[in-house]
Design a protein around this motif. Structure first.
Motif, PDB file in Angstrom:
ATOM      1  N   PRO A  56       0.823  -1.214   0.000  1.00 47.05           N
ATOM      2  CA  PRO A  56       0.000   0.000   0.000  1.00 47.05           C
ATOM      3  C   PRO A  56       0.856   1.263   0.000  1.00 47.05           C
ATOM      4  O   PRO A  56       1.921   1.299   0.620  1.00 47.05           O
ATOM      5  N   GLN A  57       0.380   2.271  -0.689  1.00 46.65           N
ATOM      6  CA  GLN A  57       1.082   3.545  -0.787  1.00 46.65           C
ATOM      7  C   GLN A  57       0.453   4.551   0.177  1.00 46.65           C
ATOM      8  O   GLN A  57      -0.768   4.618   0.298  1.00 46.65           O
ATOM      9  N   ARG A  58       1.289   5.344   0.823  1.00 46.87           N
ATOM     10  CA  ARG A  58       0.793   6.360   1.740  1.00 46.87           C
ATOM     11  C   ARG A  58       0.222   7.519   0.938  1.00 46.87           C
ATOM     12  O   ARG A  58       0.845   8.025   0.021  1.00 46.87           O
ATOM     13  N   ARG A  59      -0.985   7.915   1.293  1.00 48.93           N
ATOM     14  CA  ARG A  59      -1.660   9.044   0.658  1.00 48.93           C
ATOM     15  C   ARG A  59      -2.269   9.912   1.748  1.00 48.93           C
ATOM     16  O   ARG A  59      -2.570   9.444   2.843  1.00 48.93           O
ATOM     17  N   PHE A  60      -2.461  11.165   1.441  1.00 47.93           N
ATOM     18  CA  PHE A  60      -3.111  12.081   2.370  1.00 47.93           C
ATOM     19  C   PHE A  60      -4.466  12.463   1.807  1.00 47.93           C
ATOM     20  O   PHE A  60      -4.614  12.661   0.608  1.00 47.93           O
ATOM     21  N   ARG A  61      -5.460  12.529   2.680  1.00 47.73           N
ATOM     22  CA  ARG A  61      -6.812  12.896   2.296  1.00 47.73           C
ATOM     23  C   ARG A  61      -7.199  14.125   3.101  1.00 47.73           C
ATOM     24  O   ARG A  61      -6.874  14.244   4.281  1.00 47.73           O
ATOM     25  N   SER A  62      -7.916  15.021   2.459  1.00 46.66           N
ATOM     26  CA  SER A  62      -8.394  16.205   3.144  1.00 46.66           C
ATOM     27  C   SER A  62      -9.827  16.496   2.722  1.00 46.66           C
ATOM     28  O   SER A  62     -10.213  16.221   1.598  1.00 46.66           O
ATOM     29  N   SER A  63     -10.573  17.033   3.625  1.00 49.49           N
ATOM     30  CA  SER A  63     -11.909  17.499   3.293  1.00 49.49           C
ATOM     31  C   SER A  63     -12.094  18.864   3.908  1.00 49.49           C
ATOM     32  O   SER A  63     -12.733  19.013   4.942  1.00 49.49           O
ATOM     33  N   GLY A  64     -11.494  19.835   3.249  1.00 49.44           N
ATOM     34  CA  GLY A  64     -11.635  21.198   3.707  1.00 49.44           C
ATOM     35  C   GLY A  64     -13.085  21.635   3.783  1.00 49.44           C
ATOM     36  O   GLY A  64     -13.476  22.375   4.681  1.00 49.44           O
ATOM     37  N   ALA A  65     -13.908  21.140   2.852  1.00 50.84           N
ATOM     38  CA  ALA A  65     -15.332  21.506   2.832  1.00 50.84           C
ATOM     39  C   ALA A  65     -16.014  21.047   4.118  1.00 50.84           C
ATOM     40  O   ALA A  65     -16.761  21.807   4.749  1.00 50.84           O
ATOM     41  N   LEU A  66     -15.738  19.812   4.523  1.00 50.63           N
ATOM     42  CA  LEU A  66     -16.364  19.271   5.729  1.00 50.63           C
ATOM     43  C   LEU A  66     -16.003  20.103   6.957  1.00 50.63           C
ATOM     44  O   LEU A  66     -16.870  20.521   7.721  1.00 50.63           O
ATOM     45  N   TYR A  67     -14.711  20.373   7.108  1.00 46.43           N
ATOM     46  CA  TYR A  67     -14.259  21.090   8.298  1.00 46.43           C
ATOM     47  C   TYR A  67     -14.621  22.574   8.246  1.00 46.43           C
ATOM     48  O   TYR A  67     -14.865  23.189   9.288  1.00 46.43           O
ATOM     49  N   ALA A  68     -14.692  23.132   7.055  1.00 43.59           N
ATOM     50  CA  ALA A  68     -15.131  24.530   6.922  1.00 43.59           C
ATOM     51  C   ALA A  68     -16.597  24.660   7.321  1.00 43.59           C
ATOM     52  O   ALA A  68     -16.975  25.606   8.027  1.00 43.59           O
ATOM     53  N   LEU A  69     -17.422  23.701   6.895  1.00 43.38           N
ATOM     54  CA  LEU A  69     -18.837  23.727   7.279  1.00 43.38           C
ATOM     55  C   LEU A  69     -18.995  23.516   8.783  1.00 43.38           C
ATOM     56  O   LEU A  69     -19.877  24.118   9.406  1.00 43.38           O
ATOM     57  N   ARG A  70     -18.130  22.715   9.383  1.00 42.50           N
ATOM     58  CA  ARG A  70     -18.190  22.509  10.838  1.00 42.50           C
ATOM     59  C   ARG A  70     -17.795  23.776  11.581  1.00 42.50           C
ATOM     60  O   ARG A  70     -18.440  24.174  12.541  1.00 42.50           O
ATOM     61  N   ARG A  71     -16.719  24.413  11.117  1.00 47.01           N
ATOM     62  CA  ARG A  71     -16.283  25.658  11.767  1.00 47.01           C
ATOM     63  C   ARG A  71     -17.341  26.750  11.645  1.00 47.01           C
ATOM     64  O   ARG A  71     -17.504  27.575  12.547  1.00 47.01           O
ATOM     65  N   ALA A  72     -18.082  26.755  10.545  1.00 43.34           N
ATOM     66  CA  ALA A  72     -19.128  27.758  10.338  1.00 43.34           C
ATOM     67  C   ALA A  72     -20.402  27.438  11.120  1.00 43.34           C
ATOM     68  O   ALA A  72     -21.303  28.265  11.198  1.00 43.34           O
ATOM     69  N   GLY A  73     -20.464  26.243  11.705  1.00 43.61           N
ATOM     70  CA  GLY A  73     -21.648  25.868  12.475  1.00 43.61           C
ATOM     71  C   GLY A  73     -22.774  25.306  11.625  1.00 43.61           C
ATOM     72  O   GLY A  73     -23.864  25.054  12.127  1.00 43.61           O
ATOM     73  N   THR A  74     -22.518  25.065  10.356  1.00 39.58           N
ATOM     74  CA  THR A  74     -23.543  24.521   9.460  1.00 39.58           C
ATOM     75  C   THR A  74     -23.827  23.063   9.778  1.00 39.58           C
ATOM     76  O   THR A  74     -24.963  22.613   9.681  1.00 39.58           O
ATOM     77  N   ILE A  75     -22.790  22.309  10.155  1.00 40.44           N
ATOM     78  CA  ILE A  75     -22.945  20.910  10.514  1.00 40.44           C
ATOM     79  C   ILE A  75     -22.373  20.692  11.907  1.00 40.44           C
ATOM     80  O   ILE A  75     -21.654  21.535  12.428  1.00 40.44           O
ATOM     81  N   THR A  76     -22.671  19.530  12.480  1.00 43.51           N
ATOM     82  CA  THR A  76     -22.245  19.220  13.844  1.00 43.51           C
ATOM     83  C   THR A  76     -21.114  18.191  13.856  1.00 43.51           C
ATOM     84  O   THR A  76     -20.759  17.631  12.807  1.00 43.51           O
ATOM     85  N   ASP A  77     -20.611  17.913  15.039  1.00 38.74           N
ATOM     86  CA  ASP A  77     -19.581  16.884  15.192  1.00 38.74           C
ATOM     87  C   ASP A  77     -20.102  15.519  14.755  1.00 38.74           C
ATOM     88  O   ASP A  77     -19.340  14.696  14.245  1.00 38.74           O
ATOM     89  N   ALA A  78     -21.387  15.253  14.955  1.00 40.71           N
ATOM     90  CA  ALA A  78     -21.976  13.976  14.527  1.00 40.71           C
ATOM     91  C   ALA A  78     -21.878  13.825  13.014  1.00 40.71           C
ATOM     92  O   ALA A  78     -21.593  12.741  12.505  1.00 40.71           O
ATOM     93  N   HIS A  79     -22.103  14.915  12.286  1.00 45.99           N
ATOM     94  CA  HIS A  79     -21.990  14.882  10.824  1.00 45.99           C
ATOM     95  C   HIS A  79     -20.550  14.603  10.404  1.00 45.99           C
ATOM     96  O   HIS A  79     -20.299  13.810   9.492  1.00 45.99           O
ATOM     97  N   VAL A  80     -19.608  15.253  11.065  1.00 46.10           N
ATOM     98  CA  VAL A  80     -18.186  15.063  10.752  1.00 46.10           C
ATOM     99  C   VAL A  80     -17.784  13.617  11.032  1.00 46.10           C
ATOM    100  O   VAL A  80     -17.130  12.972  10.198  1.00 46.10           O
ATOM    101  N   ALA A  81     -18.186  13.093  12.179  1.00 48.99           N
ATOM    102  CA  ALA A  81     -17.838  11.707  12.534  1.00 48.99           C
ATOM    103  C   ALA A  81     -18.428  10.724  11.523  1.00 48.99           C
ATOM    104  O   ALA A  81     -17.745   9.786  11.096  1.00 48.99           O
ATOM    105  N   ALA A  82     -19.679  10.928  11.134  1.00 46.61           N
ATOM    106  CA  ALA A  82     -20.321  10.036  10.162  1.00 46.61           C
ATOM    107  C   ALA A  82     -19.596  10.080   8.824  1.00 46.61           C
ATOM    108  O   ALA A  82     -19.351   9.028   8.207  1.00 46.61           O
ATOM    109  N   ALA A  83     -19.235  11.273   8.366  1.00 46.19           N
ATOM    110  CA  ALA A  83     -18.527  11.401   7.093  1.00 46.19           C
ATOM    111  C   ALA A  83     -17.159  10.729   7.160  1.00 46.19           C
ATOM    112  O   ALA A  83     -16.737  10.058   6.213  1.00 46.19           O
TER     113      ALA A  83
END
Length: 168
Positions: free
Chosen positions: A29-56
């Motif tokens: 297996p090759q090491r790769r990095f994954r990011s979801s700036g959209a998910l964390y930006a929506l969390r910081r803005a209060g649009t979604i909750t920690d439950a949404h982040v955990a599920a994603a």
């Protein structure tokens, strides 16, 4: 999966995850990095909750493990080396959970999750890809994540619940 070269500042933000993906059969297996700036930006803005982040994040881990062939990041935390049989069982269970989620959310919901969680697309990039406004995409993400939380909460069977309780 898009390769992301994280900077120290980006790593400090906490929106980059390391995964190992088997890109070719028979190769390590090759090491790769994954990011979801959209998910964390929506969390910081209060649009979604920690439950949404955990599920994603749980969905992304299952998709990477089951569909893309990544090494399960939880396996190394439990100590010892997993045998091939256990690895295949974990992969099969991850595929089953992904199929269950896809059937519940539909292909459009799964596509939105893939774009956000695996491709690392921003809300703006998803909007441009779909020729729509970013506020519509933001609302769609919120709805899909709310549905994802409900689907994971109602997932049947002992295996399903145990897999997701470990993350709590």
């Amino acid at each position: 999966m898009r390769e992301i070269k994280p900077t120290p500042e980006r790593l400090a933000k906490g929106d980059v995850t390391e995964v190992y993906v088997e890109e070719q059969k028979g190769q390590p297996p090759q090491r790769r990095f994954r990011s979801s700036g959209a998910l964390y930006a929506l969390r910081r803005a209060g649009t979604i909750t920690d439950a949404h982040v955990a599920a994603a994040e749980l969905w992304a881990r299952d998709y990477e493990t089951g569909v893309l062939g990544a090494r399960d990041p939880e396996a190394g935390r439990k100590g010892g080396v997993a045998d091939p049989h256990t690895i295949m069982l974990a992969r099969a269970a991850a595929v089953s959970r992904c199929e269950y989620v896809r059937k519940a959310l539909g292909t459009t919901g799964e596509t939105l999750l893939r774009r956000m969680m695996l491709d690392g697309m921003s809300v703006q990039a998803i909007a441009e890809a779909g020729s729509t406004h970013k506020l519509r995409v933001s609302g769609a993400i919120e709805l899909v994540l709310e549905q994802l939380v409900e689907v994971l909460d109602g997932m049947p069977g002992r295996l399903w619940r145990e897999a997701y309780k470990e993350a709590d």
